[in-house]
Design a protein around this motif. Structure first.
Motif, mmCIF file in Angstrom:
data_model
loop_
_atom_site.group_PDB
_atom_site.id
_atom_site.type_symbol
_atom_site.label_atom_id
_atom_site.label_comp_id
_atom_site.label_asym_id
_atom_site.label_seq_id
_atom_site.Cartn_x
_atom_site.Cartn_y
_atom_site.Cartn_z
ATOM 1 N N SER A 1 39.913 44.725 46.323
ATOM 2 C CA SER A 1 40.694 43.751 45.571
ATOM 3 C C SER A 1 39.779 42.646 45.029
ATOM 4 O O SER A 1 39.881 42.229 43.880
ATOM 5 C CB SER A 1 41.750 43.144 46.491
ATOM 6 N N ALA A 2 38.863 42.204 45.886
ATOM 7 C CA ALA A 2 37.996 41.083 45.497
ATOM 8 C C ALA A 2 36.969 41.491 44.442
ATOM 9 O O ALA A 2 36.778 40.807 43.436
ATOM 10 C CB ALA A 2 37.303 40.530 46.744
ATOM 11 N N GLY B 1 35.617 43.054 41.360
ATOM 12 C CA GLY B 1 36.239 43.571 40.133
ATOM 13 C C GLY B 1 35.534 43.024 38.913
ATOM 14 O O GLY B 1 34.351 42.650 38.971
ATOM 15 N N LEU B 2 36.293 42.939 37.819
ATOM 16 C CA LEU B 2 35.701 42.468 36.570
ATOM 17 C C LEU B 2 35.148 41.057 36.724
ATOM 18 O O LEU B 2 34.191 40.675 36.062
ATOM 19 C CB LEU B 2 36.752 42.505 35.460
ATOM 20 N N GLY B 3 35.760 40.284 37.619
ATOM 21 C CA GLY B 3 35.289 38.915 37.856
ATOM 22 C C GLY B 3 33.840 38.903 38.311
ATOM 23 O O GLY B 3 33.042 38.059 37.880
ATOM 24 N N ASN B 4 33.482 39.822 39.184
ATOM 25 C CA ASN B 4 32.100 39.868 39.692
ATOM 26 C C ASN B 4 31.154 40.419 38.640
ATOM 27 O O ASN B 4 30.023 39.982 38.510
ATOM 28 C CB ASN B 4 31.981 40.804 40.901
ATOM 29 N N TYR C 1 44.592 41.844 32.879
ATOM 30 C CA TYR C 1 43.486 42.562 33.534
ATOM 31 C C TYR C 1 43.460 44.030 33.095
ATOM 32 O O TYR C 1 42.403 44.612 32.863
ATOM 33 C CB TYR C 1 43.691 42.460 35.037
ATOM 34 N N PHE D 1 39.178 33.463 41.668
ATOM 35 C CA PHE D 1 39.475 34.714 40.962
ATOM 36 C C PHE D 1 38.736 35.850 41.654
ATOM 37 O O PHE D 1 39.290 36.917 41.919
ATOM 38 C CB PHE D 1 39.026 34.590 39.503
ATOM 39 N N SER D 2 37.470 35.598 41.976
ATOM 40 C CA SER D 2 36.640 36.642 42.552
ATOM 41 C C SER D 2 37.123 37.055 43.943
ATOM 42 O O SER D 2 37.100 38.234 44.294
ATOM 43 C CB SER D 2 35.190 36.159 42.608
ATOM 44 N N SER E 1 40.119 36.862 44.906
ATOM 45 C CA SER E 1 41.551 37.189 44.764
ATOM 46 C C SER E 1 42.445 36.181 45.478
ATOM 47 O O SER E 1 43.428 36.545 46.115
ATOM 48 C CB SER E 1 41.870 38.594 45.313
ATOM 49 N N VAL F 1 46.786 33.743 44.443
ATOM 50 C CA VAL F 1 47.798 34.550 43.749
ATOM 51 C C VAL F 1 48.610 35.374 44.752
ATOM 52 O O VAL F 1 49.252 36.346 44.377
ATOM 53 C CB VAL F 1 47.163 35.503 42.707
ATOM 54 N N GLY G 1 47.764 37.496 46.701
ATOM 55 C CA GLY G 1 47.289 38.873 46.876
ATOM 56 C C GLY G 1 46.806 39.131 48.299
ATOM 57 O O GLY G 1 47.105 40.166 48.901
ATOM 58 N N SER H 1 41.030 46.486 42.008
ATOM 59 C CA SER H 1 41.601 45.138 41.852
ATOM 60 C C SER H 1 42.989 45.195 41.227
ATOM 61 O O SER H 1 43.898 44.469 41.635
ATOM 62 C CB SER H 1 40.690 44.268 40.970
ATOM 63 N N ALA I 1 45.613 45.936 43.707
ATOM 64 C CA ALA I 1 46.037 44.770 44.508
ATOM 65 C C ALA I 1 46.940 43.859 43.690
ATOM 66 O O ALA I 1 47.925 43.309 44.205
ATOM 67 C CB ALA I 1 44.814 43.988 44.982
ATOM 68 N N LEU I 2 46.609 43.710 42.408
ATOM 69 C CA LEU I 2 47.415 42.844 41.552
ATOM 70 C C LEU I 2 48.822 43.404 41.370
ATOM 71 O O LEU I 2 49.795 42.664 41.309
ATOM 72 C CB LEU I 2 46.741 42.686 40.183
ATOM 73 N N MET J 1 45.653 29.358 40.085
ATOM 74 C CA MET J 1 44.890 29.772 41.280
ATOM 75 C C MET J 1 44.396 28.567 42.092
ATOM 76 O O MET J 1 44.634 28.508 43.306
ATOM 77 C CB MET J 1 43.729 30.661 40.883
HETATM 78 N N1 PFF Z 1 39.100 39.588 42.342
HETATM 79 C C1 PFF Z 1 39.285 40.362 41.134
HETATM 80 C C2 PFF Z 1 38.023 40.273 40.285
HETATM 81 O O1 PFF Z 1 37.085 39.566 40.643
HETATM 82 O O2 PFF Z 1 37.985 40.918 39.251
HETATM 83 C C3 PFF Z 1 40.499 39.922 40.347
HETATM 84 C C4 PFF Z 1 41.738 39.787 41.180
HETATM 85 C C5 PFF Z 1 42.217 40.887 41.885
HETATM 86 C C6 PFF Z 1 42.373 38.580 41.281
HETATM 87 C C7 PFF Z 1 43.340 40.759 42.701
HETATM 88 C C8 PFF Z 1 43.480 38.433 42.077
HETATM 89 C C9 PFF Z 1 43.955 39.539 42.802
HETATM 90 F F1 PFF Z 1 45.017 39.408 43.558
#
Ligand code: PFF
Length: 474
Positions: A26-27, A29-32, A113, A243-244, A246, A249, A251, A337, A340-341, A412
């Motif tokens: 979940s953590a 993802g595109l954010g990283n 996303y 965001f990174s 998660s 939200v 989650g 991710s 999880a969303l 967030m």
């Molecule tokens: N953490 C994910 C990312 O870094 O791309 C984005 C994300 C996933 C945000 C799940 C919130 C969440 F509940």
């Protein structure tokens, strides 16, 4: 007062490892992979990275533990879990609105996303086609100027029907796992894809070390320029940390609700935060050597992944193959991710309306497809539609950017702020202490962080970050 966990546990992870992999999935993802490297390079290199790591340890980690703790105690969808903790603590059940806000944010993030996930699918398609037509080198991006590569990206994002279909395709792949349940689907995607993700990430990074420009990368990412750490940049760093990880939200509250009593949440939160931050740092070390080796200037934002990198891949040996491996890796991370969303609002619909899981997931998917269509079209036919354009913070932004900014910079951090106040000041101390798995000094330090540092720092950062943005000073 008895503080035992309410009710019997419902469906859950099959093991502690499954939970850790799903939470890391979940953590990471595109954010990283997209946002962190681009922001770190553009916002002061080492100063940003250090500030970011500080945010993760001092703010992100305590909130992560708080969220999983609320979920594990509540054993229900996020708002119900908040309500159970509040009621057990003799406080107003209205605190569940914090999680309701989170569920709404998760839905908003899901909606944009999966549009980005669709773009990743498109690039995977291009590289697969290249492999079959021109072999491991050459292909659609070969021998093209940067402007021409930009045009390929521009043509994709402005092709309305294409982006809408890609978005729906990514949502369909996501629901295929969410509809199968926690141990039958959500956990499976993480258990298989996360190890594959790590192998690809390390493989491409090692390739970059030998073939690319590591020295230039290190100086770009880590040269310390504290003058760039302005209020909005600090808010961007905190928003990125949430965001990174998660957070904010609901989650991690949702995933925490499937965790068994035998799992130490303090330890697992540490493992999740460490893995997520390491991947963000390694992503920078993976991407920039390839960019610099091709003699390109790193672009900020989405351009880095969708324009600079595809061009760079064609300049290096076996570029199509590496490019394909890279975008498959990004696709895996994005999928774990988006699962999880989608699960966060799905779990809420199941709990609230007593629908079956497949029906709940379908309702969430259809709603996300509608909002996602507006996001997908915001880079093309609807580019002139600026939903909150009357506010300086959202001036000139289409739906996709509005949702990204609104969730990342407002809901967030606000969700995380309220969660820390809830755990630090509202929830019963004995209940919290019996769940957090921390001993001795660590426990005291954590209490200090959730009670004092998180609320104060988050309020301060929201003020210095949001006001200039609201006033349009950025
Ligand atoms: N953490 C994910 C990312 O870094 O791309 C984005 C994300 C996933 C945000 C799940 C919130 C969440 F509940």
């Amino acid at each position: 007062m008895a503080l035992s966990q309410p009710g019997p546990s419902r469906e859950g992870w099959s093991s502690r490892t499954a939970f850790i992999l799903a939470a890391i999935g979940s953590a990471v993802g595109l954010g990283n992979l997209v946002r962190f490297p681009a922001e770190a390079g553009a916002n002061g290199g080492g100063a940003f990275v250090l500030f970011y790591i500080g945010c993760v340890i001092l703010i992100g980690l305590p909130v992560l533990l708080s969220e999983t703790l609320i979920g594990r105690y509540g054993q229900a969808a996020a708002p119900e879990s908040f309500r159970r903790v509040a009621e057990k603590s003799g406080k107003s059940p209205a605190w569940e609105f914090v999680a309701s806000l989170g569920v709404l944010s998760a839905f908003l993030v899901l909606s944009f996303y999966c549009v980005l996930g669709g773009w990743v699918l498109y690039y995977i398609g291009i590289f697969v086609q290249d492999l079959f037509t021109t072999g491991v080198t050459g292909g659609a991006f070969a021998d093209r100027s940067v402007t021409e590569v930009e045009a390929i990206f521009g043509a994709m994002i402005s092709d309305g029907p294409m982006t809408v279909i890609l978005n729906i395709a990514f949502l369909v792949i996501t629901i295929a796992f969410v509809a199968r349940g926690v141990s039958g689907g959500i956990e499976k995607v993480a258990v298989y894809l996360m190890p594959a993700f790590f192998v690809l990430l390390l493989g491409i990074t090692i390739y970059g070390m030998f073939r690319g420009s590591m020295a230039e990368t290190i100086s770009y990412l880590f040269t310390f320029d504290a003058s760039k750490l302005t209020g909005p940049v600090m808010l961007a760093a905190v928003g990125q940390a949430f965001f990174s990880l998660s957070l904010g939200v609901a989650g991690m509250v949702t995933y925490g609700a499937y965790v068994g009593r035998n799992v130490n949440l303090g330890v697992t939160s540490g493992v999740i935060a460490t893995a997520d931050t390491s991947v963000a740092l390694i992503a920078g070390l993976c991407i920039f050597p390839i960019v610099f080796a091709a003699g390109l200037a790193p672009e900020g934002g989405l351009g880095l992944m969708f324009q600079t990198l595809p061009h760079a891949f064609q300049e290096i040996p076996a570029g199509s193959l590496i490019g394909l491996a890279f975008f498959v890796m990004v696709g895996f991370a994005a999928l774990t991710s988006s699962v999880a969303l989608m699960e966060t609002p799905t779990a809420w619909v199941i709990d609230r309306f007593r629908f079956t899981r497949p029906i709940a997931a379908t309702m969430v998917t259809l709603s996300a497809a509608i909002l996602g269509t507006l996001c997908a079209l915001s880079t093309g036919a609807l580019s002139g539609f600026h939903p909150l354009g009357f506010l300086p913070m959202f001036e000139g932004m289409g739906m996709l950017d509005v949702l990204d900014t609104f969730t990342g910079k407002i809901t967030m951090p606000v969700g995380a702020l309220l969660t820390s106040i809830f755990i630090g000041w509202v929830a019963n101390k004995r209940l919290v202490d019996s769940e957090n798995g921390l001993g001795g000094g660590l426990h005291v330090f954590w209490r200090f962080l959730v009670c004092w540092l998180c609320p104060i720092a988050l309020t301060a950062i929201l003020i210095v970050g949001i006001f200039p943005s609201i006033l349009g000073e950025s």
